[in-house]
Design a protein around this motif. Structure first.
Motif, PDB file in Angstrom:
ATOM      1  N   VAL A   1     -95.298   8.635  54.013  1.00 31.04           N
ATOM      2  CA  VAL A   1     -94.390   8.956  52.901  1.00 31.04           C
ATOM      3  C   VAL A   1     -94.123  10.460  52.862  1.00 31.04           C
ATOM      4  CG1 VAL A   1     -94.172   9.007  50.371  1.00 31.04           C
ATOM      5  CG2 VAL A   1     -94.968   6.924  51.523  1.00 31.04           C
ATOM      6  N   ILE A   2     -95.167  11.251  53.027  1.00 31.03           N
ATOM      7  CA  ILE A   2     -95.007  12.713  53.051  1.00 31.03           C
ATOM      8  C   ILE A   2     -94.097  13.122  54.215  1.00 31.03           C
ATOM      9  CG2 ILE A   2     -96.233  14.896  53.461  1.00 31.03           C
ATOM     10  CD1 ILE A   2     -98.601  13.604  51.856  1.00 31.03           C
ATOM     11  N   GLY A   3     -94.339  12.554  55.396  1.00 33.00           N
ATOM     12  CA  GLY A   3     -93.502  12.863  56.556  1.00 33.00           C
ATOM     13  C   GLY A   3     -92.054  12.471  56.349  1.00 33.00           C
ATOM     14  N   LEU A   4     -91.829  11.291  55.780  1.00 30.61           N
ATOM     15  CA  LEU A   4     -90.469  10.838  55.517  1.00 30.61           C
ATOM     16  C   LEU A   4     -89.764  11.744  54.503  1.00 30.61           C
ATOM     17  CD1 LEU A   4     -91.055   6.983  55.409  1.00 30.61           C
ATOM     18  CD2 LEU A   4     -89.777   8.253  57.149  1.00 30.61           C
ATOM     19  N   THR A   5     -90.496  12.189  53.502  1.00 30.95           N
ATOM     20  CA  THR A   5     -89.943  13.100  52.491  1.00 30.95           C
ATOM     21  C   THR A   5     -89.532  14.423  53.138  1.00 30.95           C
ATOM     22  OG1 THR A   5     -91.287  12.074  50.774  1.00 30.95           O
ATOM     23  CG2 THR A   5     -90.408  14.271  50.293  1.00 30.95           C
ATOM     24  N   GLU A   6     -90.396  14.946  54.008  1.00 30.79           N
ATOM     25  CA  GLU A   6     -90.080  16.203  54.692  1.00 30.79           C
ATOM     26  C   GLU A   6     -88.854  16.051  55.587  1.00 30.79           C
ATOM     27  OE1 GLU A   6     -93.640  17.474  56.714  1.00 30.79           O
ATOM     28  OE2 GLU A   6     -94.725  17.741  54.826  1.00 30.79           O
ATOM     29  N   ILE A   7     -88.774  14.923  56.304  1.00 31.19           N
ATOM     30  CA  ILE A   7     -87.622  14.674  57.188  1.00 31.19           C
ATOM     31  C   ILE A   7     -86.348  14.589  56.355  1.00 31.19           C
ATOM     32  CG2 ILE A   7     -86.568  12.965  58.738  1.00 31.19           C
ATOM     33  CD1 ILE A   7     -88.892  14.588  59.981  1.00 31.19           C
ATOM     34  N   SER A   8     -86.401  13.898  55.208  1.00 34.94           N
ATOM     35  CA  SER A   8     -85.227  13.776  54.336  1.00 34.94           C
ATOM     36  C   SER A   8     -84.756  15.143  53.861  1.00 34.94           C
ATOM     37  CB  SER A   8     -85.549  12.898  53.130  1.00 34.94           C
ATOM     38  OG  SER A   8     -85.754  11.582  53.536  1.00 34.94           O
ATOM     39  N   LYS A   9     -85.696  16.014  53.520  1.00 33.36           N
ATOM     40  CA  LYS A   9     -85.327  17.368  53.071  1.00 33.36           C
ATOM     41  C   LYS A   9     -84.673  18.151  54.181  1.00 33.36           C
ATOM     42  CE  LYS A   9     -88.968  17.799  49.578  1.00 33.36           C
ATOM     43  NZ  LYS A   9     -90.250  18.458  49.245  1.00 33.36           N
ATOM     44  N   GLU A  10     -85.224  18.021  55.413  1.00 32.85           N
ATOM     45  CA  GLU A  10     -84.671  18.755  56.564  1.00 32.85           C
ATOM     46  C   GLU A  10     -83.254  18.289  56.884  1.00 32.85           C
ATOM     47  OE1 GLU A  10     -87.337  18.265  59.851  1.00 32.85           O
ATOM     48  OE2 GLU A  10     -88.988  19.263  58.814  1.00 32.85           O
ATOM     49  N   ARG A  11     -83.003  16.999  56.710  1.00 32.41           N
ATOM     50  CA  ARG A  11     -81.691  16.437  57.063  1.00 32.41           C
ATOM     51  C   ARG A  11     -80.663  16.590  55.951  1.00 32.41           C
ATOM     52  NH1 ARG A  11     -83.889  10.993  60.160  1.00 32.41           N
ATOM     53  NH2 ARG A  11     -84.665  12.092  61.973  1.00 32.41           N
ATOM     54  N   ALA A  12     -81.117  16.985  54.764  1.00 31.65           N
ATOM     55  CA  ALA A  12     -80.203  17.124  53.632  1.00 31.65           C
ATOM     56  C   ALA A  12     -79.389  18.390  53.712  1.00 31.65           C
ATOM     57  CB  ALA A  12     -80.972  17.099  52.324  1.00 31.65           C
TER      58      ALA A  12
ATOM     59  N   LEU B   1    -108.467   7.724  59.250  1.00 30.89           N
ATOM     60  CA  LEU B   1    -107.753   7.472  58.000  1.00 30.89           C
ATOM     61  C   LEU B   1    -107.790   5.997  57.641  1.00 30.89           C
ATOM     62  CD1 LEU B   1    -104.516   9.627  58.578  1.00 30.89           C
ATOM     63  CD2 LEU B   1    -106.621  10.303  57.402  1.00 30.89           C
ATOM     64  N   THR B   2    -107.801   5.730  56.339  1.00 30.51           N
ATOM     65  CA  THR B   2    -107.628   4.359  55.873  1.00 30.51           C
ATOM     66  C   THR B   2    -106.144   4.014  55.963  1.00 30.51           C
ATOM     67  OG1 THR B   2    -107.180   4.976  53.580  1.00 30.51           O
ATOM     68  CG2 THR B   2    -109.517   4.667  54.200  1.00 30.51           C
ATOM     69  N   ALA B   3    -105.827   2.747  55.844  1.00 28.29           N
ATOM     70  CA  ALA B   3    -104.417   2.334  55.859  1.00 28.29           C
ATOM     71  C   ALA B   3    -103.645   3.024  54.735  1.00 28.29           C
ATOM     72  CB  ALA B   3    -104.313   0.821  55.746  1.00 28.29           C
ATOM     73  N   ASP B   4    -104.248   3.125  53.558  1.00 25.28           N
ATOM     74  CA  ASP B   4    -103.570   3.787  52.434  1.00 25.28           C
ATOM     75  C   ASP B   4    -103.310   5.260  52.728  1.00 25.28           C
ATOM     76  OD1 ASP B   4    -103.492   1.463  50.931  1.00 25.28           O
ATOM     77  OD2 ASP B   4    -105.288   1.949  49.764  1.00 25.28           O
ATOM     78  N   GLU B   5    -104.239   5.912  53.410  1.00 25.98           N
ATOM     79  CA  GLU B   5    -104.048   7.326  53.758  1.00 25.98           C
ATOM     80  C   GLU B   5    -102.944   7.484  54.808  1.00 25.98           C
ATOM     81  OE1 GLU B   5    -108.541   9.094  52.954  1.00 25.98           O
ATOM     82  OE2 GLU B   5    -108.141   8.035  54.832  1.00 25.98           O
ATOM     83  N   VAL B   6    -102.846   6.535  55.727  1.00 21.94           N
ATOM     84  CA  VAL B   6    -101.772   6.579  56.726  1.00 21.94           C
ATOM     85  C   VAL B   6    -100.425   6.383  56.029  1.00 21.94           C
ATOM     86  CG1 VAL B   6    -100.796   5.510  58.794  1.00 21.94           C
ATOM     87  CG2 VAL B   6    -103.276   5.815  58.600  1.00 21.94           C
ATOM     88  N   VAL B   7    -100.365   5.443  55.090  1.00 22.15           N
ATOM     89  CA  VAL B   7     -99.125   5.225  54.333  1.00 22.15           C
ATOM     90  C   VAL B   7     -98.741   6.505  53.589  1.00 22.15           C
ATOM     91  CG1 VAL B   7     -98.092   3.974  52.391  1.00 22.15           C
ATOM     92  CG2 VAL B   7     -99.386   2.726  54.142  1.00 22.15           C
ATOM     93  N   GLU B   8     -99.698   7.141  52.951  1.00 21.37           N
ATOM     94  CA  GLU B   8     -99.425   8.389  52.220  1.00 21.37           C
ATOM     95  C   GLU B   8     -98.895   9.464  53.170  1.00 21.37           C
ATOM     96  OE1 GLU B   8     -98.762  10.864  49.138  1.00 21.37           O
ATOM     97  OE2 GLU B   8     -99.315   8.755  49.002  1.00 21.37           O
ATOM     98  N   ALA B   9     -99.511   9.593  54.346  1.00 23.78           N
ATOM     99  CA  ALA B   9     -99.042  10.570  55.332  1.00 23.78           C
ATOM    100  C   ALA B   9     -97.621  10.234  55.793  1.00 23.78           C
ATOM    101  CB  ALA B   9     -99.996  10.608  56.524  1.00 23.78           C
TER     102      ALA B   9
END
Length: 174
Positions: A163-174, A153-161
């Motif tokens: 962000v997606i992971g953080l979004t999923e974690i936020s939904k699970e904890r909500a 992955l490029t750095a930008d692709e890692v950042v995107e992954a």
């Protein structure tokens, strides 16, 4: 107060590149615990290792990580060996920890086997890197909330992954 994300991984995994980019993407501050160590000690990490030894370095690192976890609300990047300290592992519990995983070939290429990385200096840095990965991989996985394979992955692709992971974690904890 708690960091939005804590980034861990071995040398060459992309912590120093991805951390600031992720912080910018999230609109938060970036902090690197290695920078805190250098500022506190008044000398480079290589000098701490050479003059005081790894145990003294790890004690200072644990102190700086504890302080950063208590003070920082943005993205926090930890040195590659920080999670090996039991106290740091305990402190990471309850935090959102992103493990940037890298295979040996990509990690060696990215880390450049630099002498600025004290644990990679020596007679056979490739063997040292492999031993480091073998020893630390279970620890990284133990404390990680989620893992991103960075090899292809490029750095930008890692950042995107991330962000997606953080979004999923936020939904699970909500």
């Amino acid at each position: 107060m708690t960091p939005r994300a804590v980034i861990i991984g071995p040398p060459g995994s992309g912590k120093s590149t991805v951390g600031p980019a992720l912080a910018a993407r999230l609109g938060v501050a970036f902090r690197d615990s290695d920078d805190d160590i250098v500022a506190s000690a008044g000398k480079p990490i290589t000098d701490i290792f050479a003059e005081e030894g790894e145990p003294a370095f790890r004690a200072l690192e644990e102190e700086m990580v504890a302080k950063a976890l208590a003070e920082h609300e943005g993205v926090l990047s930890l040195g590659g060996g920080a999670p090996i300290t039991p106290g740091t592992r305990e402190r990471l519990a309850g935090h959102t920890v992103i493990f940037l995983n890298v295979g040996m070939a990509a990690g060696v290429q990215r880390a450049g086997l630099s002498t600025a990385r004290p644990l990679l200096a020596g007679v056979n840095p490739r063997a040292t890197y492999k031993a480091l990965l073998d020893a630390r991989l279970p620890v990284y996985r133990e404390v990680a909330t989620f893992e991103i394979e960075t090899d292809r992955l490029t750095a930008d692709e890692v950042v995107e992954a991330a962000v997606i992971g953080l979004t999923e974690i936020s939904k699970e904890r909500a």
